[in-house]
Write a protein that holds these residues in place. Structure first.
Motif, PDB file in Angstrom:
ATOM      1  N   SER A  22      -1.298  -0.381   2.956  1.00  0.00           N
ATOM      2  CA  SER A  22      -2.051  -1.615   3.157  1.00  0.00           C
ATOM      3  C   SER A  22      -1.235  -2.854   2.795  1.00  0.00           C
ATOM      4  CB  SER A  22      -3.333  -1.592   2.316  1.00  0.00           C
ATOM      5  OG  SER A  22      -3.976  -2.847   2.351  1.00  0.00           O
ATOM      6  N   THR A  23      -0.877  -3.651   3.797  1.00  0.00           N
ATOM      7  CA  THR A  23      -0.206  -4.919   3.520  1.00  0.00           C
ATOM      8  C   THR A  23      -1.172  -5.905   2.863  1.00  0.00           C
ATOM      9  OG1 THR A  23      -0.659  -5.666   5.778  1.00  0.00           O
ATOM     10  CG2 THR A  23       1.478  -4.627   5.361  1.00  0.00           C
ATOM     11  N   ALA A  24      -2.473  -5.761   3.159  1.00  0.00           N
ATOM     12  CA  ALA A  24      -3.454  -6.655   2.530  1.00  0.00           C
ATOM     13  C   ALA A  24      -3.465  -6.462   1.021  1.00  0.00           C
ATOM     14  CB  ALA A  24      -4.845  -6.401   3.109  1.00  0.00           C
ATOM     15  N   MET A  50       8.419   3.546  -1.868  1.00  0.00           N
ATOM     16  CA  MET A  50       7.463   2.494  -2.207  1.00  0.00           C
ATOM     17  C   MET A  50       8.203   1.189  -2.524  1.00  0.00           C
ATOM     18  SD  MET A  50       4.208   1.915  -2.484  1.00  0.00           S
ATOM     19  CE  MET A  50       2.945   0.976  -3.362  1.00  0.00           C
ATOM     20  N   MET A  51       9.279   1.292  -3.256  1.00  0.00           N
ATOM     21  CA  MET A  51      10.084   0.111  -3.571  1.00  0.00           C
ATOM     22  C   MET A  51      10.625  -0.535  -2.300  1.00  0.00           C
ATOM     23  SD  MET A  51      13.660  -0.050  -5.754  1.00  0.00           S
ATOM     24  CE  MET A  51      14.470   1.111  -4.621  1.00  0.00           C
ATOM     25  N   HIS A  52      11.152   0.274  -1.389  1.00  0.00           N
ATOM     26  CA  HIS A  52      11.728  -0.266  -0.163  1.00  0.00           C
ATOM     27  C   HIS A  52      10.669  -0.965   0.691  1.00  0.00           C
ATOM     28  CE1 HIS A  52      15.175   2.347  -1.192  1.00  0.00           C
ATOM     29  NE2 HIS A  52      15.858   1.455  -0.516  1.00  0.00           N
ATOM     30  N   TRP A  53       9.445  -0.471   0.644  1.00  0.00           N
ATOM     31  CA  TRP A  53       8.370  -1.088   1.419  1.00  0.00           C
ATOM     32  C   TRP A  53       7.853  -2.358   0.755  1.00  0.00           C
ATOM     33  CZ3 TRP A  53       3.072  -1.496   0.006  1.00  0.00           C
ATOM     34  CH2 TRP A  53       2.228  -1.936   1.029  1.00  0.00           C
ATOM     35  N   LEU A  54       7.653  -2.313  -0.563  1.00  0.00           N
ATOM     36  CA  LEU A  54       6.963  -3.395  -1.253  1.00  0.00           C
ATOM     37  C   LEU A  54       7.879  -4.543  -1.664  1.00  0.00           C
ATOM     38  CD1 LEU A  54       4.303  -4.454  -2.430  1.00  0.00           C
ATOM     39  CD2 LEU A  54       4.774  -3.107  -4.497  1.00  0.00           C
ATOM     40  N   ALA A  55       9.103  -4.261  -2.059  1.00  0.00           N
ATOM     41  CA  ALA A  55       9.981  -5.307  -2.593  1.00  0.00           C
ATOM     42  C   ALA A  55      10.119  -6.511  -1.657  1.00  0.00           C
ATOM     43  CB  ALA A  55      11.350  -4.720  -2.918  1.00  0.00           C
ATOM     44  N   PRO A  56      10.273  -6.322  -0.332  1.00  0.00           N
ATOM     45  CA  PRO A  56      10.433  -7.491   0.533  1.00  0.00           C
ATOM     46  C   PRO A  56       9.189  -8.381   0.620  1.00  0.00           C
ATOM     47  CG  PRO A  56      11.291  -5.517   1.598  1.00  0.00           C
ATOM     48  CD  PRO A  56      10.520  -5.066   0.401  1.00  0.00           C
ATOM     49  N   MET A  57       8.040  -7.899   0.159  1.00  0.00           N
ATOM     50  CA  MET A  57       6.821  -8.697   0.200  1.00  0.00           C
ATOM     51  C   MET A  57       6.601  -9.508  -1.067  1.00  0.00           C
ATOM     52  SD  MET A  57       4.137  -6.026   1.950  1.00  0.00           S
ATOM     53  CE  MET A  57       4.773  -4.578   2.786  1.00  0.00           C
ATOM     54  N   LEU A  58       7.441  -9.296  -2.063  1.00  0.00           N
ATOM     55  CA  LEU A  58       7.259  -9.943  -3.357  1.00  0.00           C
ATOM     56  C   LEU A  58       8.399 -10.912  -3.617  1.00  0.00           C
ATOM     57  CD1 LEU A  58       6.371  -6.794  -5.517  1.00  0.00           C
ATOM     58  CD2 LEU A  58       4.769  -8.408  -4.447  1.00  0.00           C
ATOM     59  N   PRO A  59       8.129 -11.984  -4.362  1.00  0.00           N
ATOM     60  CA  PRO A  59       9.204 -12.914  -4.704  1.00  0.00           C
ATOM     61  C   PRO A  59      10.199 -12.283  -5.670  1.00  0.00           C
ATOM     62  CG  PRO A  59       7.208 -13.472  -5.902  1.00  0.00           C
ATOM     63  CD  PRO A  59       6.823 -12.391  -4.932  1.00  0.00           C
ATOM     64  N   GLY A  60      11.320 -12.921  -5.839  1.00  0.00           N
ATOM     65  CA  GLY A  60      12.327 -12.420  -6.760  1.00  0.00           C
ATOM     66  C   GLY A  60      12.505 -13.372  -7.930  1.00  0.00           C
ATOM     67  N   PRO A  61      13.391 -13.021  -8.844  1.00  0.00           N
ATOM     68  CA  PRO A  61      14.133 -11.761  -8.864  1.00  0.00           C
ATOM     69  C   PRO A  61      13.245 -10.588  -9.261  1.00  0.00           C
ATOM     70  CG  PRO A  61      14.620 -13.050 -10.816  1.00  0.00           C
ATOM     71  CD  PRO A  61      13.780 -13.932  -9.948  1.00  0.00           C
ATOM     72  N   ALA A 203     -10.254  -0.575  -2.771  1.00  0.00           N
ATOM     73  CA  ALA A 203      -9.624   0.517  -2.024  1.00  0.00           C
ATOM     74  C   ALA A 203      -9.684   0.215  -0.533  1.00  0.00           C
ATOM     75  CB  ALA A 203     -10.309   1.849  -2.320  1.00  0.00           C
ATOM     76  N   VAL A 204      -8.653   0.633   0.189  1.00  0.00           N
ATOM     77  CA  VAL A 204      -8.529   0.385   1.621  1.00  0.00           C
ATOM     78  C   VAL A 204      -8.108   1.681   2.307  1.00  0.00           C
ATOM     79  CG1 VAL A 204      -7.251  -0.897   3.391  1.00  0.00           C
ATOM     80  CG2 VAL A 204      -7.919  -2.041   1.267  1.00  0.00           C
ATOM     81  N   ASP A 205      -8.710   1.973   3.458  1.00  0.00           N
ATOM     82  CA  ASP A 205      -8.323   3.142   4.238  1.00  0.00           C
ATOM     83  C   ASP A 205      -6.925   2.949   4.822  1.00  0.00           C
ATOM     84  OD1 ASP A 205     -10.756   4.431   3.814  1.00  0.00           O
ATOM     85  OD2 ASP A 205     -11.677   3.509   5.569  1.00  0.00           O
ATOM     86  N   THR A 206      -6.083   3.962   4.676  1.00  0.00           N
ATOM     87  CA  THR A 206      -4.696   3.876   5.149  1.00  0.00           C
ATOM     88  C   THR A 206      -4.283   5.198   5.809  1.00  0.00           C
ATOM     89  OG1 THR A 206      -3.973   4.458   2.894  1.00  0.00           O
ATOM     90  CG2 THR A 206      -3.971   2.119   3.488  1.00  0.00           C
ATOM     91  N   PRO A 207      -4.855   5.526   6.965  1.00  0.00           N
ATOM     92  CA  PRO A 207      -4.567   6.827   7.583  1.00  0.00           C
ATOM     93  C   PRO A 207      -3.191   6.895   8.237  1.00  0.00           C
ATOM     94  CG  PRO A 207      -5.939   5.506   9.035  1.00  0.00           C
ATOM     95  CD  PRO A 207      -5.806   4.731   7.751  1.00  0.00           C
ATOM     96  N   TRP A 208      -2.617   8.100   8.189  1.00  0.00           N
ATOM     97  CA  TRP A 208      -1.534   8.428   9.121  1.00  0.00           C
ATOM     98  C   TRP A 208      -2.169   8.623  10.488  1.00  0.00           C
ATOM     99  CZ3 TRP A 208       1.517  13.079   6.632  1.00  0.00           C
ATOM    100  CH2 TRP A 208       2.420  12.598   5.667  1.00  0.00           C
ATOM    101  N   HIS A 262      -6.013   8.691   4.194  1.00  0.00           N
ATOM    102  CA  HIS A 262      -5.642   8.333   2.828  1.00  0.00           C
ATOM    103  C   HIS A 262      -6.375   7.055   2.464  1.00  0.00           C
ATOM    104  CE1 HIS A 262      -1.979  10.039   4.805  1.00  0.00           C
ATOM    105  NE2 HIS A 262      -1.825  10.701   3.678  1.00  0.00           N
ATOM    106  N   GLN A 263      -6.280   6.703   1.196  1.00  0.00           N
ATOM    107  CA  GLN A 263      -6.685   5.374   0.752  1.00  0.00           C
ATOM    108  C   GLN A 263      -5.640   4.825  -0.211  1.00  0.00           C
ATOM    109  OE1 GLN A 263     -10.720   5.246  -0.823  1.00  0.00           O
ATOM    110  NE2 GLN A 263     -11.524   4.888   1.227  1.00  0.00           N
ATOM    111  N   ASP A 264      -5.443   3.516  -0.131  1.00  0.00           N
ATOM    112  CA  ASP A 264      -4.666   2.794  -1.138  1.00  0.00           C
ATOM    113  C   ASP A 264      -5.646   2.169  -2.116  1.00  0.00           C
ATOM    114  OD1 ASP A 264      -2.532   3.422   0.460  1.00  0.00           O
ATOM    115  OD2 ASP A 264      -1.866   1.353   0.778  1.00  0.00           O
TER     116      ASP A 264
END
Length: 270
Positions: A22-24, A50-61, A203-208, A262-264
């Motif tokens: 879930s990007t939301a 998870m890091m590779h997916w989430l890190a670009p959506m968050l500010p740094g450092p 919680a958000v539905d996140t199906p494959w 799945h759910q997130d």
């Protein structure tokens, strides 16, 4: 926790994991992180998807601390190219080898956020309670992605779908090494534990969504799903072999689709 997961399986599933999460909730998580640098702890991190997916959506450092009991998976994560934060800077990465049973609240001290992916359903009740307790004690927002719900929708339908689904879900909740795994009940248990601590939960539905466009993942999921069902209920062996052959032929013809639900879950202090 269950026996180790192979890096090959993690690599096969990573693109669909990234699409499904879930990007939301990731954006909501970012809104709860106000201080730099961001210190992220990823539990059961495997090779760091998870890091590779989430890190670009968050500010740094950003500083990521990857926790897993499998030293080889963590080594792969450490050796892989590191992701960039939202501002284009490379994140820093450290690893910690150890079981979640051995995790101490001090290990998460100073965390800005805590994450996990495809983890909760392979935990025991005691492990989940310990994880939630450590998260609550630290007070950092949490994002637990891709917990299976037990619901699988196969198209076209087959009379054996329900039996295999029930057997697989029972396998997910089997007794392993003398303890019960949570399987599809994990999401509700985690929600209840955070609720009882007074935390907010979403919680958000996140199906494959598997089909002709994900041939290898569909094939490997089908094999794992039927094998686990047969391990749980050996009387299904013959019927499952015919089922798998028929479903494989449908997949090769581009005529099979599967939604694996799945759910997130995001939780944060009030």
């Amino acid at each position: 926790m269950t026996p180790g997961i192979s890096s090959a399986w993690l690599a096969v599933r990573e693109p669909e994991d990234a699409r499904a999460r879930s990007t939301a909730l990731a954006e909501a998580l970012a809104s709860h992180v106000h201080e730099a640098p961001i210190i992220a702890h990823d539990l059961g991190s495997g090779t760091g998807s998870m890091m590779h997916w989430l890190a670009p959506m968050l500010p740094g450092p950003q500083s990521w601390h990857l926790h897993d009991r499998d030293a080889q998976l963590l080594q792969r994560a450490a050796d892989a190219p590191r992701p960039f934060d939202h501002g284009g800077s490379v994140v820093s990465v450290s690893t910690r080898v150890g079981a979640l049973d051995d995790l101490d609240p001090e290990d998460l001290r100073g965390a800005s956020l805590i994450t996990a992916s495809a983890l909760l359903d392979v935990l025991t009740e005691d492990e989940l309670r310990a994880v939630v307790s450590h998260c609550v004690a630290g007070g950092a927002p949490v994002l637990f992605a891709l917990t299976v719900t037990g619901d699988v929708a196969v198209t076209p339908a087959d009379p054996l779908d329900d039996d295999l689904r029930a057997a697989f879900n029972a396998h997910q909740q089997r007794v392993h090494a003398g303890v019960h795994l949570l399987g599809p009940t994990a999401l509700d248990r985690a929600r209840a534990l955070f609720d009882s601590a007074g935390w907010e939960v979403r919680a958000v539905d996140t199906p494959w969504r598997l089909g002709w466009h994900t041939p290898r993942l569909l094939s490997e999921w089908l094999a794992g799903w039927t094998d686990a069902a047969v391990e749980q209920r050996p009387q299904l062996r013959s019927a499952a072999a015919d089922y798998r052959a028929g479903r494989t032929a449908q997949a090769r013809a581009g005529a099979l689709s599967v939604d694996v639900h799945h759910q997130d879950l995001m939780a944060w202090p009030p």
